[in-house]
Design a protein around this motif. Structure first.
Motif, PDB file in Angstrom:
ATOM      1  N   VAL A   1      43.095 -26.032  27.042  1.00  0.00           N
ATOM      2  CA  VAL A   1      44.298 -25.267  26.700  1.00  0.00           C
ATOM      3  C   VAL A   1      45.281 -25.252  27.868  1.00  0.00           C
ATOM      4  N   ARG A   2      44.779 -25.099  29.084  1.00  0.00           N
ATOM      5  CA  ARG A   2      45.660 -25.111  30.249  1.00  0.00           C
ATOM      6  C   ARG A   2      46.315 -26.481  30.428  1.00  0.00           C
TER       7      ARG A   2
ATOM      8  N   VAL B   1      40.309 -24.019  17.501  1.00  0.00           N
ATOM      9  CA  VAL B   1      40.925 -23.518  16.269  1.00  0.00           C
ATOM     10  C   VAL B   1      41.198 -22.016  16.398  1.00  0.00           C
ATOM     11  N   ALA B   2      40.233 -21.272  16.958  1.00  0.00           N
ATOM     12  CA  ALA B   2      40.424 -19.830  17.149  1.00  0.00           C
ATOM     13  C   ALA B   2      41.577 -19.531  18.103  1.00  0.00           C
ATOM     14  N   ALA B   3      41.842 -20.474  19.025  1.00  0.00           N
ATOM     15  CA  ALA B   3      42.943 -20.310  19.979  1.00  0.00           C
ATOM     16  C   ALA B   3      44.271 -20.807  19.424  1.00  0.00           C
ATOM     17  N   GLY B   4      44.270 -21.250  18.158  1.00  0.00           N
ATOM     18  CA  GLY B   4      45.503 -21.712  17.532  1.00  0.00           C
ATOM     19  C   GLY B   4      45.823 -23.168  17.768  1.00  0.00           C
ATOM     20  N   VAL B   5      44.826 -23.949  18.210  1.00  0.00           N
ATOM     21  CA  VAL B   5      45.015 -25.376  18.456  1.00  0.00           C
ATOM     22  C   VAL B   5      44.259 -26.158  17.396  1.00  0.00           C
TER      23      VAL B   5
ATOM     24  N   LEU C   1      35.112 -26.047   9.963  1.00  0.00           N
ATOM     25  CA  LEU C   1      36.109 -25.282  10.711  1.00  0.00           C
ATOM     26  C   LEU C   1      36.914 -24.358   9.809  1.00  0.00           C
ATOM     27  N   GLY C   2      36.833 -24.575   8.477  1.00  0.00           N
ATOM     28  CA  GLY C   2      37.430 -23.646   7.536  1.00  0.00           C
ATOM     29  C   GLY C   2      38.939 -23.636   7.498  1.00  0.00           C
TER      30      GLY C   2
END
Length: 361
Positions: free
Chosen positions: A328-329, A28-32, A51-52
């Motif tokens: 992410v990769r 989530v912090a990485a935008g996913v 997760l807010g």
């Protein structure tokens, strides 16, 4: 075979466990926006709410590996992160459900699950899928050091690696994933590579006390782990040994391990031990040492040797960071089709991208 159409979703299996929750928060912090998958719908809802995010991530309830595989086949997520444990029994079938075209990673670190997943290399290559096993502290922290030490050099004669995790304990139950892995280690017994062959040794063999680069010390002993296979494949050395700080080093305990392992090889006793251990409650405790360390000593036929370390933080936190970096990769399409350990898939600098630091001689 051409990859089929996949969504851009990243599914987390075992999303209510410690690692699953940590991976979800980091994604989530990485935008996913991850999809949370687990057995208990109420616990999934709690994990999603924590997760807010407005509306929260999507949840998928599935109570068995077979049902998870069915849902993956039906909905075709782009990436699946498997944190449910018991990888020797479930990982291969779940990974197959991701093919063709979908990508998969797990946190396996035992000598049953890791080679089984790697055995899917040809199938994954044909299917256009990337499968990564051992996506956590132990395998990557040792494998990456071996790769760095062996760069641009011939195959060494001997390699020793040491996985020296330092983990803060959360209050709560042990859980099925850790319990299953612990019992499997006892029933497998010790292993090492000798003259290119995987041979049996005594569990807890070769206990050592290591002085760490930060001046602290740690006791470690031999275990049958995925680090052994990863180090052998990374180096090509005919002789490879591995120790772990999680292995017992007390002479009395080490002496009892063969008998205990034989008893737990009986299926009914194994099931009972896993169930009892999974339900045990743990008290919160701080990290026993300031850092987690991956360590390797590599020796060549001419007698020259090199030593290296990878420094990381809490071993569980680093495992979550590794899993997220790989996920992410893979979601960005950066993986090569096939089945790999982490550094084999993305190179040793994956270890620093996840937050570790090399100290090499």
């Amino acid at each position: 075979m051409k990859p089929d159409t996949r969504s851009d979703e990243v599914w987390i299996l075992g999303a209510t466990g410690r690692i699953g929750r940590a991976v979800a928060a980091r994604l989530v912090a990485a935008g996913v926006d991850p999809v949370l998958v687990g057995r208990d719908r109420e616990r999934l809802r709690e994990a999603a709410a924590a997760l807010g995010r407005d509306g929260g991530p999507r949840i998928v309830q599935a109570d068995t590996a077979e049902r998870i595989g069915d849902r993956i086949g039906e909905e075709r997520p782009g990436v699946v992160v498997n944190t449910i444990g018991d990888y020797a029994a479930t990982a291969a079938s779940i990974a197959r459900a991701c093919m063709p075209g979908g990508h998969y990673l797990d946190l396996a670190a035992d000598l049953a699950a890791v080679p089984r997943l790697l055995g899917l290399h040809q199938d994954a290559t044909v299917a256009g899928s990337t499968l990564v096993t051992g996506a956590g502290f132990g395998v990557l922290a040792t494998e990456a050091v071996v790769v760095k030490l062996c760069e641009d050099r011939p195959a060494p004669r001997e390699v020793r690696v040491d996985a020296l995790a330092s983990v803060a304990m959360e209050a709560g139950v042990v859980g099925a994933a850790f319990a299953t892995t612990s019992v499997d280690v006892l029933t497998t017994g010790g292993r090492r590579y000798r003259e290119g062959r995987l041979v049996r040794t005594r569990l807890g063999a070769g206990p050592v006390t290591l002085t760490l680069p930060d001046g602290q010390t740690v006791k470690s002993a031999g275990v049958p782990s995925g680090e052994l296979l990863a180090a052998q494949r990374a180096s090509g050395a005919p002789s490879v040994t591995v120790t772990s700080a999680l292995a017992p080093t007390s002479p009395a305990v080490r002496g009892a391990l063969p008998v205990l392992g034989a008893l737990l090889s009986i299926p009914a006793l194994r099931r009972l031990a896993v169930a009892r251990m999974a339900g045990m409650r743990m008290k919160a405790a701080p990290m026993p040492r300031r850092h987690s360390w991956g360590h390797a000593v590599v020796t060549w036929p001419d007698g020259t040797s090199r030593e290296g370390w990878l420094r990381a933080g809490d071993g569980m936190d680093y495992t979550a960071d590794v899993a997220v970096e790989i996920a992410v990769r893979l979601a960005r399409g950066e993986g090569r089709p096939g089945a790999y350990t982490p550094a084999a898939a993305f190179g040793p600098d994956l270890a620093t991208a996840a937050g570790g630091d090399f100290i090499l001689d």
